[in-house]
Design a protein around this motif. Structure first.
Motif, mmCIF file in Angstrom:
data_model
loop_
_atom_site.group_PDB
_atom_site.id
_atom_site.type_symbol
_atom_site.label_atom_id
_atom_site.label_comp_id
_atom_site.label_asym_id
_atom_site.label_seq_id
_atom_site.Cartn_x
_atom_site.Cartn_y
_atom_site.Cartn_z
ATOM 1 N N VAL A 12 -23.137 10.923 -57.387
ATOM 2 C CA VAL A 12 -22.186 9.930 -58.006
ATOM 3 C C VAL A 12 -22.453 9.636 -59.227
ATOM 4 C CG1 VAL A 12 -21.538 7.447 -57.313
ATOM 5 C CG2 VAL A 12 -22.518 8.918 -55.716
ATOM 6 N N PRO A 13 -21.313 9.735 -60.145
ATOM 7 C CA PRO A 13 -21.203 9.514 -61.540
ATOM 8 C C PRO A 13 -21.343 8.157 -61.746
ATOM 9 C CG PRO A 13 -18.958 10.056 -60.872
ATOM 10 C CD PRO A 13 -20.009 10.357 -59.720
ATOM 11 N N ALA A 14 -22.626 7.644 -62.796
ATOM 12 C CA ALA A 14 -23.026 6.435 -63.100
ATOM 13 C C ALA A 14 -22.472 6.007 -64.376
ATOM 14 C CB ALA A 14 -24.278 6.234 -62.753
ATOM 15 N N VAL A 15 -22.607 7.008 -65.393
ATOM 16 C CA VAL A 15 -22.464 6.655 -66.664
ATOM 17 C C VAL A 15 -21.394 7.681 -67.299
ATOM 18 C CG1 VAL A 15 -24.122 5.133 -67.233
ATOM 19 C CG2 VAL A 15 -24.561 7.634 -67.526
ATOM 20 N N LEU A 16 -20.808 7.739 -68.513
ATOM 21 C CA LEU A 16 -20.150 8.767 -69.137
ATOM 22 C C LEU A 16 -20.938 8.873 -70.404
ATOM 23 C CD1 LEU A 16 -16.445 7.901 -69.251
ATOM 24 C CD2 LEU A 16 -17.144 9.849 -68.414
ATOM 25 N N PRO B 191 -23.012 -10.641 -68.306
ATOM 26 C CA PRO B 191 -22.336 -11.705 -69.177
ATOM 27 C C PRO B 191 -21.553 -11.257 -70.184
ATOM 28 C CG PRO B 191 -24.489 -12.281 -68.745
ATOM 29 C CD PRO B 191 -24.461 -10.803 -68.253
ATOM 30 N N LEU B 192 -21.838 -10.096 -70.826
ATOM 31 C CA LEU B 192 -20.900 -9.529 -71.957
ATOM 32 C C LEU B 192 -20.104 -8.481 -71.586
ATOM 33 C CD1 LEU B 192 -23.990 -9.011 -74.560
ATOM 34 C CD2 LEU B 192 -22.534 -11.053 -74.275
ATOM 35 N N SER B 193 -19.890 -8.341 -70.264
ATOM 36 C CA SER B 193 -18.933 -7.149 -69.889
ATOM 37 C C SER B 193 -17.629 -6.935 -70.606
ATOM 38 C CB SER B 193 -18.929 -7.205 -68.276
ATOM 39 O OG SER B 193 -18.216 -8.252 -67.925
ATOM 40 N N GLY B 194 -16.738 -8.400 -70.733
ATOM 41 C CA GLY B 194 -15.450 -8.109 -71.426
ATOM 42 C C GLY B 194 -15.765 -7.619 -72.995
ATOM 43 N N ARG B 195 -17.058 -7.846 -73.405
ATOM 44 C CA ARG B 195 -16.985 -7.157 -74.943
ATOM 45 C C ARG B 195 -17.744 -5.960 -75.062
ATOM 46 N NH1 ARG B 195 -19.138 -11.120 -78.978
ATOM 47 N NH2 ARG B 195 -18.314 -9.503 -80.319
ATOM 48 N N LEU B 196 -18.444 -5.481 -73.887
ATOM 49 C CA LEU B 196 -19.341 -4.411 -74.226
ATOM 50 C C LEU B 196 -18.506 -3.088 -74.087
ATOM 51 C CD1 LEU B 196 -22.195 -3.471 -73.854
ATOM 52 C CD2 LEU B 196 -21.569 -2.781 -71.240
ATOM 53 N N ARG B 197 -18.646 -2.490 -75.137
ATOM 54 C CA ARG B 197 -18.017 -0.966 -75.469
ATOM 55 C C ARG B 197 -19.004 0.169 -74.918
ATOM 56 N NH1 ARG B 197 -13.766 -1.466 -79.253
ATOM 57 N NH2 ARG B 197 -13.566 0.719 -78.809
ATOM 58 N N GLY B 198 -20.138 -0.031 -75.103
ATOM 59 C CA GLY B 198 -21.070 1.192 -74.712
ATOM 60 C C GLY B 198 -22.490 0.817 -75.178
ATOM 61 N N ALA C 207 -15.959 15.216 -68.031
ATOM 62 C CA ALA C 207 -14.745 14.393 -67.817
ATOM 63 C C ALA C 207 -13.743 14.793 -68.958
ATOM 64 C CB ALA C 207 -15.335 13.045 -68.074
ATOM 65 N N LEU C 208 -12.516 14.797 -68.532
ATOM 66 C CA LEU C 208 -11.400 15.152 -69.538
ATOM 67 C C LEU C 208 -11.127 14.167 -70.407
ATOM 68 C CD1 LEU C 208 -9.025 17.186 -67.007
ATOM 69 C CD2 LEU C 208 -10.760 18.007 -68.694
ATOM 70 N N SER C 209 -11.131 12.931 -70.026
ATOM 71 C CA SER C 209 -10.850 11.752 -70.938
ATOM 72 C C SER C 209 -11.538 10.417 -70.351
ATOM 73 C CB SER C 209 -9.376 11.462 -70.995
ATOM 74 O OG SER C 209 -8.824 11.119 -69.837
ATOM 75 N N ARG C 210 -11.562 9.446 -71.272
ATOM 76 C CA ARG C 210 -12.336 8.031 -70.938
ATOM 77 C C ARG C 210 -11.398 7.435 -69.818
ATOM 78 N NH1 ARG C 210 -14.490 4.636 -69.451
ATOM 79 N NH2 ARG C 210 -15.422 2.943 -70.452
ATOM 80 N N ALA C 211 -9.867 7.714 -70.087
ATOM 81 C CA ALA C 211 -9.113 7.041 -69.164
ATOM 82 C C ALA C 211 -9.457 7.287 -67.708
ATOM 83 C CB ALA C 211 -7.638 7.193 -69.649
ATOM 84 N N GLU C 212 -9.934 8.471 -67.403
ATOM 85 C CA GLU C 212 -10.090 8.936 -66.189
ATOM 86 C C GLU C 212 -11.028 8.124 -65.121
ATOM 87 O OE1 GLU C 212 -10.087 13.271 -64.368
ATOM 88 O OE2 GLU C 212 -10.302 13.300 -66.402
ATOM 89 N N TYR C 213 -11.858 7.636 -66.038
ATOM 90 C CA TYR C 213 -13.104 6.764 -65.487
ATOM 91 C C TYR C 213 -13.113 5.474 -66.044
ATOM 92 C CZ TYR C 213 -14.158 11.577 -63.362
ATOM 93 O OH TYR C 213 -14.117 12.749 -63.156
ATOM 94 N N PRO C 214 -12.255 4.679 -65.633
ATOM 95 C CA PRO C 214 -12.094 3.281 -66.868
ATOM 96 C C PRO C 214 -13.462 2.452 -66.374
ATOM 97 C CG PRO C 214 -10.568 3.179 -65.127
ATOM 98 C CD PRO C 214 -10.970 4.720 -64.859
ATOM 99 N N GLN C 215 -13.972 2.626 -64.948
ATOM 100 C CA GLN C 215 -14.716 1.643 -64.539
ATOM 101 C C GLN C 215 -16.198 2.048 -65.135
ATOM 102 O OE1 GLN C 215 -13.654 3.868 -62.879
ATOM 103 N NE2 GLN C 215 -14.909 5.015 -61.648
#
Lengths: 297, 443
Positions: free
Chosen positions: A151-155, A208-215, A175-183
């Motif tokens: 099961v993929p967990a991270v990109l 708590p920072l999930s809205g701002r977290l980029r990676g 993965a071809l693009s980031r948009a394929e796995y938005p979650q």
């Protein structure tokens, strides 16, 4: 007056009951335990060995026996009870199933004696997307392959390519693009794949920072940086990264720290958390300081 | 003196080897039958605290094969025709081996004839140190003055019967006791050397090793006399086919042995001659109707004597049992008179206990014990051999007394002269023991 009948039995001349010397010696020999053992075990063994050696001393006899054995073996192996007619793959997505069928070149029907299940299992386990595989020959001549996929967990972004990693850091696939796995969260940096469990724990702590977290970014194959939007970073130490991140979040919740004009929160030294301000903010800071001290600009 | 016994020593070693192997054969070479018993020694015998094993020490061996055959070529207990005897021995040994299912290599032989003669020997010696050692025993044995028993005779038994230390007599084992003068009495039995050589040759021709020789009078005494008779004193009279053996036991030692050259075959011969019938039929009539005491009933009991001469009158004769008894009795009386003479010569009437035991196949004549008690003395009984392990029922009769006695003899041999140590002086030069003695004397 001689009787005309046979003489009575008592008058019959009996032969000497004594055995001759030869009979006596032979009988004694036969009663010798070692000789009897040799006669009972040694002689048949010798005869058997001799006959077998004589028979196999001819080339055509040897080939005949070897061919006969091979034919018999083939005859048994190709009985319909032992034939495998089809392959069933369970638990794999269609792409993985395609891959498995591709790397297992089996021409059905095939005898189950010719299938090397151990080797096939190793081959299938060699696929990135497969975490665990079980092979068995089911009743009815079906080669059953039970696959548990990773099961993929991270990109993982590395050198312009995106890879899918599971929670243990093993490759799942490209993965071809980031948009394929938005979650899925993104990690970057060299050596990040070796520390995926820690990254997963950090991402969970950063809820708590999930809205701002980029990676997350792996710095110098040594420690993690949490990358937020607006270019903000939280520099985490090598050890106790999760504790440090929780501390940063606590600070943020207390004084709304991350909403301010800050470039980075440096938590690498636990005793001395350091904030790095942006250029305008630093000027403003100096101005306020000067105002406080009453110094002229 | 020592050289005489080297063959006996060799036989004793052979017997030890046979006991180690566990299988030994007993051969009773008699005038009427040759019996062969195969013994297996399993070595499971354990002595109790009192030094007596279970079954009085007879549980150590087992008879696993037994066979008899009619004897041929043996007369008066001696071999008369070598080839015939050899064949008869072969027959018996082969049958016994077959029953035992194992090959026998060692054989212990007993025979009754060969003119046995008894000698009483006495020796006396000073004890070297204060305590009697084995060397002292050896010296006193070799100090016995051996009588001149004549050329061509061989010593068959030489058993120390008694030891006396100073004034104490009747010692069984003087070793370790303190005293100054050690004396011994020894009983020596000599037989004709040719008889022994003939037997040895026959046994050798049968691919067997001679592991011992014994007088059958001695062997049947061991088997037929019970323990207290052996202890208190008794005579065993083994009435065989061609010879009648006499042995006198005292304190569990044989002190006298002799043989009368008459036996059951002579009775059969008398019947054959008196009634003019063949020997086989005479033997049959003797065993079926024989006896030594006639009663009125016996006058009326008629015995059919058939024949095949062709003469009707000769072939249809009848004799009364009284006539048969009248033929048998004088010969049996004669045998017993001879035995009486032997016992008188041995001084049997001076013995404290005058028990007489009749055994042997010829002792089965009905009424023999009554006749014997009239001639030999009042204390007469008929003896049968001891029961030993595994002995077939057919071999338990009095005719097998000497064979059974040989079994006991093989299991528990009595110490003979040659079983004791050789005295140091008699050792060959360069012997280690002699060197040790020299060192001990000089330092």
């Amino acid at each position: 007056m001689q009787p005309m009948t046979e003489p009575p039995a008592s008058q019959v001349h009996r032969p000497d009951p004594a055995p001759s010397r030869l009979t006596y010696r032979i009988e004694r020999l036969m009663l010798t335990p070692l000789f009897r053992l040799a006669l009972r075990v040694g002689l048949p063994a010798l005869i058997g060995f001799g006959a077998t050696s004589w028979y196999f001393s001819y080339e055509d006899h040897r080939t005949a026996v070897v061919d006969g054995i091979a034919a018999l073996r083939n005859q048994v192996e190709t009985r319909p009870e032992f034939m495998v007619n089809l392959m069933a793959i369970d638990g794999a997505s269609s792409g993985v199933a395609e891959d498995i069928r591709e790397i297992l070149p089996i021409d059905f029907p095939v005898s189950s004696f010719d299938l090397d299940l151990d080797h096939m299992r190793e081959t299938i386990s060699g696929l990135d997307a497969v975490r665990k595989v079980q092979l068995r020959i089911r009743q009815g001549g079906v080669l059953q392959i039970d696959v548990t996929e990773r099961v993929p967990a991270v990109l993982w972004r590395e050198g312009g390519e995106l890879e899918l990693l599971d929670r243990l850091g093993a490759r799942v696939g490209p993965a071809l693009s980031r948009a394929e796995y938005p979650q899925l969260p993104v990690v970057a940096g060299k050596g990040a794949d070796a520390h995926v469990p820690e990254a997963v724990a950090l991402i969970a702590a950063a809820a708590p920072l999930s809205g701002r977290l980029r990676g997350l970014e792996r710095i110098g194959e040594r420690r993690w940086d949490v990358v937020l939007d607006r270019g903000q970073r939280i520099l985490l130490p090598e050890k106790d990264a999760v504790r440090a991140l929780e501390r940063a979040i606590a600070m943020d919740q207390a004084v709304d720290m991350l909403a301010r004009d800050i470039a980075a929160v440096d938590l690498r030294l636990p005793q001395r958390p350091t904030l790095r301000l942006n250029g305008e903010a630093i000027g403003e800071y100096w101005r306020i300081k000067a105002m406080e001290t009453g110094e002229n600009q | 003196m020592i050289e005489l016994y080297e063959s006996q020593r060799a036989m004793r070693n052979m017997r030890k080897a046979a006991m180690q192997r566990g299988v030994v054969a007993i051969l009773d070479v008699g005038s009427s039958k040759i019996a062969c018993l195969v013994l297996r020694f399993d070595g499971s015998e354990k002595m109790g605290d009192d030094g007596v094993g279970s079954l009085a020490g007879q549980s150590g061996f087992r008879v696993i094969g037994a066979a008899t055959t009619r004897s041929r070529g043996v007369k008066f207990g001696e071999i008369a025709a070598m080839g015939e005897t050899e064949r008869a021995i072969r027959t018996a040994v082969q049958a016994a081996q077959k029953m035992a299912g194992i090959r026998v290599d060692h054989v212990i032989v007993c025979f009754s004839g060969a003119e046995p003669r008894s000698y009483g020997l006495a020796g006396q010696v000073e004890v070297e140190s204060t305590v009697v050692t084995e060397q002292d025993v050896a010296r006193v044995l070799s100090a016995c003055d051996v009588p001149d028993f004549g050329h061509g005779r061989e010593v068959l038994h030489a058993q120390p019967v008694n030891f006396a230390l100073d004034h104490r007599s009747g010692l069984n084992d003087p070793r370790g006791q303190i005293g100054q003068v050690l004396a011994t009495d020894m009983h020596m039995l000599t037989v004709n050397a040719q008889a022994i050589q003939n037997i040895a040759h026959c046994v050798k021709r049968c691919d067997l090793e001679l592991a011992g020789l014994a007088s059958s009078a001695y062997a049947s005494g061991i088997a037929a006399l019970v323990e207290d008779e052996q202890e208190l004193g008794a005579a065993c009279i083994d009435m065989g086919g061609g010879a009648t053996g006499v042995s006198i036991f005292m304190k569990k030692h044989m002190i006298y042995a002799d043989a009368v050259q008459m036996g059951g075959n002579h009775v059969t011969g008398d019947i054959s001659m008196g009634l003019q019938i063949p020997m086989a039929m005479a033997e049959r009539i003797k065993t079926f109707y024989g006896g030594v005491v006639a009663t009125g009933m016996d006058d009326r009991e008629m015995i059919e004597i058939s024949g095949d001469t062709g003469d009707w009158h000769h072939d249809r004769r009848q004799v009364s049992r009284a006539e048969l008894i009248g033929i048998m009795r004088p010969r049996v009386e004669e045998i017993l008179e001879e035995v009486r003479a032997c016992l008188d010569a041995a001084g049997f009437d001076h013995m404290p206990s005058q028990q007489i035991v009749l055994t042997g196949a010829a002792s089965q004549i009905p009424g023999l014990d009554g006749l014997a008690s009239r001639i030999l003395g009042s204390q007469v009984r008929l003896g049968r051999p001891l029961r030993v392990h595994g002995l077939p029922q057919a071999a338990t009769g009095p005719g097998f007394a000497s064979a059974v006695g040989m079994c006991l003899f093989a299991a528990h041999p009595q110490d003979e002269w040659w079983d004791f140590e050789i005295p140091v002086e008699k050792y060959p030069a360069r012997s280690l023991r002699r060197a040790v003695k020299w060192f001990r004397d000089n330092w």
